[in-house]
Design an enzyme around this catalytic site. Structure first.
Site, PDB file in Angstrom:
ATOM      1  N   ASP A 167       0.828  -1.199   0.000  1.00 47.61           N
ATOM      2  CA  ASP A 167       0.000   0.000   0.000  1.00 47.61           C
ATOM      3  C   ASP A 167       0.869   1.257   0.000  1.00 47.61           C
ATOM      4  O   ASP A 167       0.361   2.376  -0.082  1.00 47.61           O
ATOM      5  CB  ASP A 167      -0.999   0.001   1.156  1.00 47.61           C
ATOM      6  CG  ASP A 167      -0.366  -0.134   2.526  1.00 47.61           C
ATOM      7  OD1 ASP A 167       0.877  -0.165   2.613  1.00 47.61           O
ATOM      8  OD2 ASP A 167      -1.113  -0.200   3.521  1.00 47.61           O
ATOM      9  N   SER A 168       2.181   1.056   0.011  1.00 44.44           N
ATOM     10  CA  SER A 168       3.121   2.146  -0.237  1.00 44.44           C
ATOM     11  C   SER A 168       2.884   2.791  -1.595  1.00 44.44           C
ATOM     12  O   SER A 168       3.389   3.888  -1.860  1.00 44.44           O
ATOM     13  CB  SER A 168       4.563   1.629  -0.161  1.00 44.44           C
ATOM     14  OG  SER A 168       4.731   0.477  -0.971  1.00 44.44           O
TER      15      SER A 168
ATOM     16  N   ASP B 265      -0.713  -6.238   0.100  1.00 46.87           N
ATOM     17  CA  ASP B 265      -1.194  -5.598   1.325  1.00 46.87           C
ATOM     18  C   ASP B 265      -2.711  -5.477   1.331  1.00 46.87           C
ATOM     19  O   ASP B 265      -3.316  -5.168   0.297  1.00 46.87           O
ATOM     20  CB  ASP B 265      -0.635  -4.170   1.427  1.00 46.87           C
ATOM     21  CG  ASP B 265       0.693  -4.104   2.149  1.00 46.87           C
ATOM     22  OD1 ASP B 265       0.964  -4.985   2.983  1.00 46.87           O
ATOM     23  OD2 ASP B 265       1.455  -3.160   1.876  1.00 46.87           O
TER      24      ASP B 265
ATOM     25  N   LYS C 171      -1.079  -9.516   3.244  1.00 43.73           N
ATOM     26  CA  LYS C 171      -0.310  -8.991   4.367  1.00 43.73           C
ATOM     27  C   LYS C 171      -1.159  -7.995   5.148  1.00 43.73           C
ATOM     28  O   LYS C 171      -1.800  -7.131   4.551  1.00 43.73           O
ATOM     29  CB  LYS C 171       0.982  -8.312   3.900  1.00 43.73           C
ATOM     30  CG  LYS C 171       1.831  -7.766   5.063  1.00 43.73           C
ATOM     31  CD  LYS C 171       3.214  -7.333   4.612  1.00 43.73           C
ATOM     32  CE  LYS C 171       3.220  -5.994   3.924  1.00 43.73           C
ATOM     33  NZ  LYS C 171       2.843  -4.869   4.837  1.00 43.73           N
TER      34      LYS C 171
ATOM     35  N   GLU D  47      -1.222  -5.529   8.919  1.00 42.24           N
ATOM     36  CA  GLU D  47      -0.437  -4.930   9.986  1.00 42.24           C
ATOM     37  C   GLU D  47      -1.136  -5.143  11.323  1.00 42.24           C
ATOM     38  O   GLU D  47      -2.349  -4.935  11.437  1.00 42.24           O
ATOM     39  CB  GLU D  47      -0.263  -3.431   9.737  1.00 42.24           C
ATOM     40  CG  GLU D  47       0.487  -3.109   8.451  1.00 42.24           C
ATOM     41  CD  GLU D  47       0.658  -1.614   8.245  1.00 42.24           C
ATOM     42  OE1 GLU D  47       0.292  -0.834   9.152  1.00 42.24           O
ATOM     43  OE2 GLU D  47       1.156  -1.228   7.180  1.00 42.24           O
TER      44      GLU D  47
ATOM     45  N   GLU E  85       9.521  -4.389  10.546  1.00 39.04           N
ATOM     46  CA  GLU E  85      10.004  -3.121  10.024  1.00 39.04           C
ATOM     47  C   GLU E  85      10.559  -2.242  11.139  1.00 39.04           C
ATOM     48  O   GLU E  85       9.921  -2.043  12.170  1.00 39.04           O
ATOM     49  CB  GLU E  85       8.885  -2.362   9.297  1.00 39.04           C
ATOM     50  CG  GLU E  85       9.352  -1.024   8.733  1.00 39.04           C
ATOM     51  CD  GLU E  85       8.361  -0.356   7.805  1.00 39.04           C
ATOM     52  OE1 GLU E  85       8.637   0.784   7.380  1.00 39.04           O
ATOM     53  OE2 GLU E  85       7.309  -0.966   7.499  1.00 39.04           O
TER      54      GLU E  85
END
Length: 269
Positions: free
Chosen positions: A43-44, A82, A110, A112, A179
């Protein structure tokens, strides 16, 4: 095509693996030629592609669109996608979002979080959706964390992160991504789970794999650059420089020369 089983075997064999973010077919094809092992449709893309200030505005539809483009360009790498901000807030949301990106070409999703994701991880895994859990610095929670900065700076905080890792692995997480944590912690967590590969970004050289945002490693990030970034493009020359940069990155991860000490957070825990 590389599979989750291959990544597990890489870990068992002590063979490092490379991962880069990717958002389009042409870059995906270059990564295929360079034999990059794993691709993350991150999602960057909100910042790298859409020019936004954070990842928060990215939608599931955005992720599916870019996942499909990458899959069309690359038939070699293991592909993770993501789940963006608030797209897995409930079990139904998580199932729906995961279905969308998996049908677009992802082999894993993925998310978070930490132990609070346990039920979601279990339900997705039960439904045939492999899960990577992203811990440490989690960009979707940047406002809660107070900015983009090193996490788990103390032994107490490191132990909390380890507890979260244990919880999500027990729930069924097939991969972990750490990270911006001290190198010692990256090593501890990687050694803790013999059958669960750990990918690092700013987590030291001892994780099983490494990931970078492709624009960062090609020197296309303008302004402040994170400590854990290495500009591989700067080291190459000629008209195939981008492809050579991918190859150089892949080789550096496999031989353990990246990340070096200058890309690592050394904190005594």
């Amino acid at each position: 095509m590389i599979s989750l089983s291959d990544l597990r075997k890489f870990k068992t064999d002590g063979r490092k693996f490379s991962c880069l973010t990717c958002y389009d077919a042409s870059m995906a094809k270059a990564m295929e030629i360079a034999e990059v092992d794993t691709i993350l449709i991150g999602d960057s893309l909100g910042m790298a592609i859409q020019g936004r200030d954070s990842t928060l505005p990215v939608t599931v539809e955005d992720m599916a669109y870019h996942t499909a483009a990458v899959r069309r360009g690359n038939q070699h790498a293991f592909i993770m996608t993501d789940l963006p901000f608030m797209s897995y807030a409930t079990l139904n949301d998580a199932l729906s979002s995961s279905k969308t990106v998996m049908q677009a070409g992802a082999q894993m999703v993925k998310m978070e979080g930490g132990a609070w994701l346990n039920e979601t991880v279990t339900v997705l895994t039960r439904n045939g959706i492999p899960v990577c859990v992203h811990l440490g610095l989690t960009p979707q929670s940047v406002h809660v964390l107070g900015g983009y900065k090193l996490q788990a700076r103390t032994r107490e905080a490191a132990d909390r992160l380890i507890a979260d890792c244990k919880a999500v692995v027990e729930a069924g997480a097939a991969l972990l991504l750490l990270e911006c944590v001290p190198a010692q912690l990256g090593k501890e967590i990687s050694e803790l789970f013999p059958h669960v590969p750990v990918i690092g970004i700013g987590a030291g050289v001892d994780t099983d794999g490494q990931v970078l945002v492709v624009q960062d490693m090609l020197g296309l990030t303008f302004g402040r650059v994170a400590k854990f970034v290495r500009n591989f493009m700067k080291e190459q020359a000629g008209e195939t420089a981008i492809l050579d940069a991918f190859k150089a990155y892949h080789t550096a991860v496999l031989e353990g020369s990246f990340p070096a000490k200058e890309h690592t957070f050394q904190v005594e825990l």
